[in-house]
Design a protein around this motif. Structure first.
Motif, PDB file in Angstrom:
ATOM      1  N   MET A   1      28.974  39.632  -9.491  1.00  0.00           N
ATOM      2  CA  MET A   1      28.896  40.229  -8.178  1.00  0.00           C
ATOM      3  C   MET A   1      30.250  40.817  -7.781  1.00  0.00           C
ATOM      4  O   MET A   1      30.328  41.918  -7.251  1.00  0.00           O
ATOM      5  CB  MET A   1      28.431  39.188  -7.164  1.00  0.00           C
ATOM      6  N   ASP A   2      31.311  40.050  -8.052  1.00  0.00           N
ATOM      7  CA  ASP A   2      32.644  40.531  -7.690  1.00  0.00           C
ATOM      8  C   ASP A   2      32.986  41.841  -8.397  1.00  0.00           C
ATOM      9  O   ASP A   2      33.555  42.752  -7.798  1.00  0.00           O
ATOM     10  CB  ASP A   2      33.709  39.478  -8.011  1.00  0.00           C
ATOM     11  N   ARG A   3      32.629  41.944  -9.670  1.00  0.00           N
ATOM     12  CA  ARG A   3      32.932  43.175 -10.420  1.00  0.00           C
ATOM     13  C   ARG A   3      32.180  44.371  -9.849  1.00  0.00           C
ATOM     14  O   ARG A   3      32.726  45.479  -9.760  1.00  0.00           O
ATOM     15  CB  ARG A   3      32.611  42.977 -11.897  1.00  0.00           C
ATOM     16  N   CYS A   4      30.941  44.184  -9.460  1.00  0.00           N
ATOM     17  CA  CYS A   4      30.163  45.276  -8.863  1.00  0.00           C
ATOM     18  C   CYS A   4      30.758  45.694  -7.526  1.00  0.00           C
ATOM     19  O   CYS A   4      30.904  46.882  -7.243  1.00  0.00           O
ATOM     20  CB  CYS A   4      28.708  44.846  -8.674  1.00  0.00           C
ATOM     21  N   LEU A   5      31.109  44.706  -6.710  1.00  0.00           N
ATOM     22  CA  LEU A   5      31.702  45.029  -5.414  1.00  0.00           C
ATOM     23  C   LEU A   5      33.062  45.707  -5.569  1.00  0.00           C
ATOM     24  O   LEU A   5      33.427  46.564  -4.762  1.00  0.00           O
ATOM     25  CB  LEU A   5      31.829  43.768  -4.559  1.00  0.00           C
TER      26      LEU A   5
ATOM     27  N   THR B   1      31.814  33.105  -2.257  1.00  0.00           N
ATOM     28  CA  THR B   1      32.891  33.916  -2.815  1.00  0.00           C
ATOM     29  C   THR B   1      33.910  34.230  -1.737  1.00  0.00           C
ATOM     30  O   THR B   1      33.580  34.250  -0.556  1.00  0.00           O
ATOM     31  CB  THR B   1      32.344  35.219  -3.452  1.00  0.00           C
ATOM     32  N   GLU B   2      35.124  34.436  -2.144  1.00  0.00           N
ATOM     33  CA  GLU B   2      36.208  34.769  -1.226  1.00  0.00           C
ATOM     34  C   GLU B   2      36.746  36.140  -1.636  1.00  0.00           C
ATOM     35  O   GLU B   2      37.081  36.347  -2.800  1.00  0.00           O
ATOM     36  CB  GLU B   2      37.318  33.714  -1.322  1.00  0.00           C
ATOM     37  N   PHE B   3      36.776  37.050  -0.677  1.00  0.00           N
ATOM     38  CA  PHE B   3      37.218  38.415  -0.968  1.00  0.00           C
ATOM     39  C   PHE B   3      38.705  38.627  -0.723  1.00  0.00           C
ATOM     40  O   PHE B   3      39.242  39.656  -1.094  1.00  0.00           O
ATOM     41  CB  PHE B   3      36.413  39.416  -0.142  1.00  0.00           C
ATOM     42  N   ARG B   4      39.370  37.668  -0.103  1.00  0.00           N
ATOM     43  CA  ARG B   4      40.807  37.788   0.135  1.00  0.00           C
ATOM     44  C   ARG B   4      41.565  37.251  -1.071  1.00  0.00           C
ATOM     45  O   ARG B   4      41.165  36.264  -1.675  1.00  0.00           O
ATOM     46  CB  ARG B   4      41.231  36.997   1.381  1.00  0.00           C
TER      47      ARG B   4
END
Length: 75
Positions: A1-5, A58-61
């Motif tokens: 998910m992180d890679r797609c975002l 998940t953490e985006f920071r």
């Protein structure tokens, strides 16, 4: 998910809003896409998830900080 975002919301974009650090706008934009909350049904005291469903946190920071997580269960 992180890679797609990361593809959809690149950190290399020339962001204007960086008041809290260079990852400020990136994390806010990703959170706007994913949403800040989740509703999950509970059946017979168990999470009622489908076969391929799961709960992911998940953490985006990237900068150091602390978070509080609130869980509210409504019978």
């Amino acid at each position: 998910m992180d890679r797609c975002l990361d593809k959809i919301v690149p950190e290399s974009f020339p962001w204007d809003h960086v008041d809290e650090g260079p990852d400020d706008s990136v994390s806010h934009t990703k959170t706007s896409l994913i949403g800040p909350s989740l509703t999950i049904p509970i059946t017979n005291g168990r999470l009622a998830l489908g076969t391929w469903q799961g709960i992911y946190l998940t953490e985006f920071r990237h900068l150091a900080h602390s978070r509080k997580i609130c869980c509210t269960i409504i019978p």
